[in-house]
Design an enzyme around this catalytic site. Structure first.
Site, PDB file in Angstrom:
ATOM      1  N   ASP A  92       0.857  -1.191   0.000  1.00 34.59           N
ATOM      2  CA  ASP A  92       0.000   0.000   0.000  1.00 34.59           C
ATOM      3  C   ASP A  92       0.888   1.235   0.000  1.00 34.59           C
ATOM      4  O   ASP A  92       2.051   1.189   0.416  1.00 34.59           O
ATOM      5  CB  ASP A  92      -0.942  -0.001   1.192  1.00 34.59           C
ATOM      6  CG  ASP A  92      -0.228   0.244   2.522  1.00 34.59           C
ATOM      7  OD1 ASP A  92       0.709  -0.522   2.819  1.00 34.59           O
ATOM      8  OD2 ASP A  92      -0.590   1.190   3.241  1.00 34.59           O
ATOM      9  N   GLU A 156      -0.069  -0.620   5.728  1.00 31.92           N
ATOM     10  CA  GLU A 156       0.928  -0.051   6.630  1.00 31.92           C
ATOM     11  C   GLU A 156       0.817   1.465   6.711  1.00 31.92           C
ATOM     12  O   GLU A 156       0.926   2.054   7.793  1.00 31.92           O
ATOM     13  CB  GLU A 156       2.337  -0.449   6.174  1.00 31.92           C
ATOM     14  CG  GLU A 156       3.440  -0.128   7.174  1.00 31.92           C
ATOM     15  CD  GLU A 156       3.987   1.283   7.072  1.00 31.92           C
ATOM     16  OE1 GLU A 156       4.621   1.752   8.036  1.00 31.92           O
ATOM     17  OE2 GLU A 156       3.760   1.931   6.026  1.00 31.92           O
TER      18      GLU A 156
END
Length: 451
Positions: A92, A156
């Site tokens: 991500d 994250e």
């Protein structure tokens, strides 16, 4: 780089790595599904799962984590009786911010001036490619000498803790002798560095209300309490005159021992405007690695364009507090909330809400894995000695893994050196750093298996 079969293999794989990174960067995998389609993150997760399967990984799975995102897991068996190493990265990315400010499109990997530009190129899709390069180089030179687990996180950057909660519920899944977190970076390009400490973080939303509705500033201004003015007062209370963070009850005067950060170099790296002072006191390393740091991430209030002459009835802000090693993030959250509430003026109604949190981290740099990594980096970076640095950012998973596997050694390396400008516009990765760190990781795995 000195002649070495692993290094030669990695060098030959760089064109493929560039093509693969371009494919991965093309996914707009921001784990905020109010802003970006979930399908983009799912596409990136499937790409990684397919890549692991193609490399012979077993038990490849998309793990549905409690925050509604997916992490990718795979297991590659090594020789019988070998140690197990977990390789971590996340797919991500941060939102691109102002896309118009990018020189080239943020989700198109573009080569320019010897660097590859694109959101996630360094943080941390490049980390996924780094792991793949290291493993391919080992397979081409005698095989992978340890059992490998790979975990690629899907949220994250959001700090929502999905993988942390999943790992706690499945404690055997990520168990390993050593964990390599590929989400840090060299202190400077070309200077091999392991990150030995991370600041933790907490996110708190504050809402202040003073009126039942907005009022005409000419008719009521001067006596009616302005919620936006109250919020500004509260936020200003979080800083001393020199800009140091001041949260009631949170000790600010810890120091950093180790690699130092030259102030002029920091000004250049941070692109500080000429004549503008740095904030805080102590060394730069003290301020960014060892002390708390508050940042106002956003304020909800009327924009200048279209603003009306009104006294504001309500205002809110999102406040980030970076928490230094040695301080419990949960306790820091309580102190921050208490500070915000105590400094709200005029009896205004105030509500605070924690919306994210991660603990700080400190590694044991005396462990055998660090010796193996130092030897590997000496080959990947000839003439350079491995350095130990802190990092102001947070990787909350580190503490979860350290708690779950207290005997495991944890190393932090990666591609996010200062020129990478992660989280900013025009993020980029150095292909030379990708090559060297992939070599270092491969040689580390060989050294670690032999010790």
């Amino acid at each position: 780089m000195s002649s070495n079969p692993v290094a030669e293999t990695v060098a030959s794989l760089i064109p493929r790595a560039q093509a693969e990174l371009a494919e991965l960067v093309a996914f707009k995998s921001v784990a905020d599904f109010d802003q970006f389609p979930r399908s983009e993150s799912e596409g990136a997760a499937n790409w990684i799962a397919d890549a692991l399967t193609a490399e012979g990984f077993q038990d490849v799975a998309l793990l549905d984590t409690p925050d509604g995102t997916q992490s990718v897991y795979g297991y590659l068996p090594g020789p019988e009786g070998a140690r197990t190493v977990l390789l971590y990265a996340h797919y991500d990315v941060q939102p691109p911010l102002d896309e118009a400010a990018w020189t080239t499109p943020p989700f198109e990997l573009t080569e320019r001036d010897g660097r590859w530009y694109g959101r996630g190129a360094a943080d941390c899709k490049g980390g996924v490619i780094m792991h793949l390069l290291a493993l391919r180089a080992l397979k081409a030179n005698g095989g992978v000498p340890v059992h490998i687990k790979v975990i690629a996180e899907g949220s994250e950057e959001m700090g929502t803790g999905g993988l942390e909660r999943y790992a706690e519920a499945h404690p055997d899944l990520l168990a390993a002798d050593t964990i390599v977190i590929g989400d840090a970076g060299n202190f400077r390009a070309g200077l091999p560095t392991v990150t030995s400490t991370l600041r933790g973080m907490t996110l708190v939303r504050i809402q202040i209300d003073t009126l039942r509705g907005n009022l005409h500033s000419g008719q009521f201004g001067g006596a009616a309490p302005d919620a936006l003015a109250a919020l500004i007062r509260v936020l200003d209370s979080l800083r001393a005159e020199d800009g140091s963070t001041t949260v009631d009850g949170l000790a600010p005067e810890t120091g950093w021992e180790g690699l130092q950060y030259d102030e002029e170099q920091f000004r250049q790296d941070a692109k500080v405007l000429e004549g503008v002072q740095l904030i805080g006191s102590g060394s730069v390393a003290d301020r960014i690695w060892a002390r708390p740091a508050v940042t106002v991430l956003g304020i909800d209030c009327p924009p200048v364009v279209g603003a009306t002459p009104s006294v504001q009835a309500g205002a809110r802000a999102l406040v980030s507090l970076r928490v230094p090693p040695g301080v419990d993030a949960a306790e820091a959250t309580k102190l921050l909330q208490a500070h915000l509430e105590a400094h709200t003026p005029w009896g205004a109604r105030v509500r605070t809400e924690q919306v994210g949190q991660g603990q700080p981290f400190s590694a044991d740099t005396s462990s055998p894995a660090y010796t193996a990594m130092a030897e590997a980096m000496a080959v990947a970076y000839p003439g350079q000695e491995m350095q130990y640095a802190g990092q102001g950012g947070s990787i909350p998973l580190c503490n979860t893994l350290a708690a779950l596997y207290p005997q495991a050694e944890i190393l932090l390396i990666g591609l996010s050196e200062p020129e990478a400008q992660i989280h900013a516009v025009n993020e980029s990765v150095s292909p030379e750093e990708l090559e060297r760190l992939s070599v270092a990781e491969a040689l580390f795995l060989q050294n670690y298996a032999a010790n």
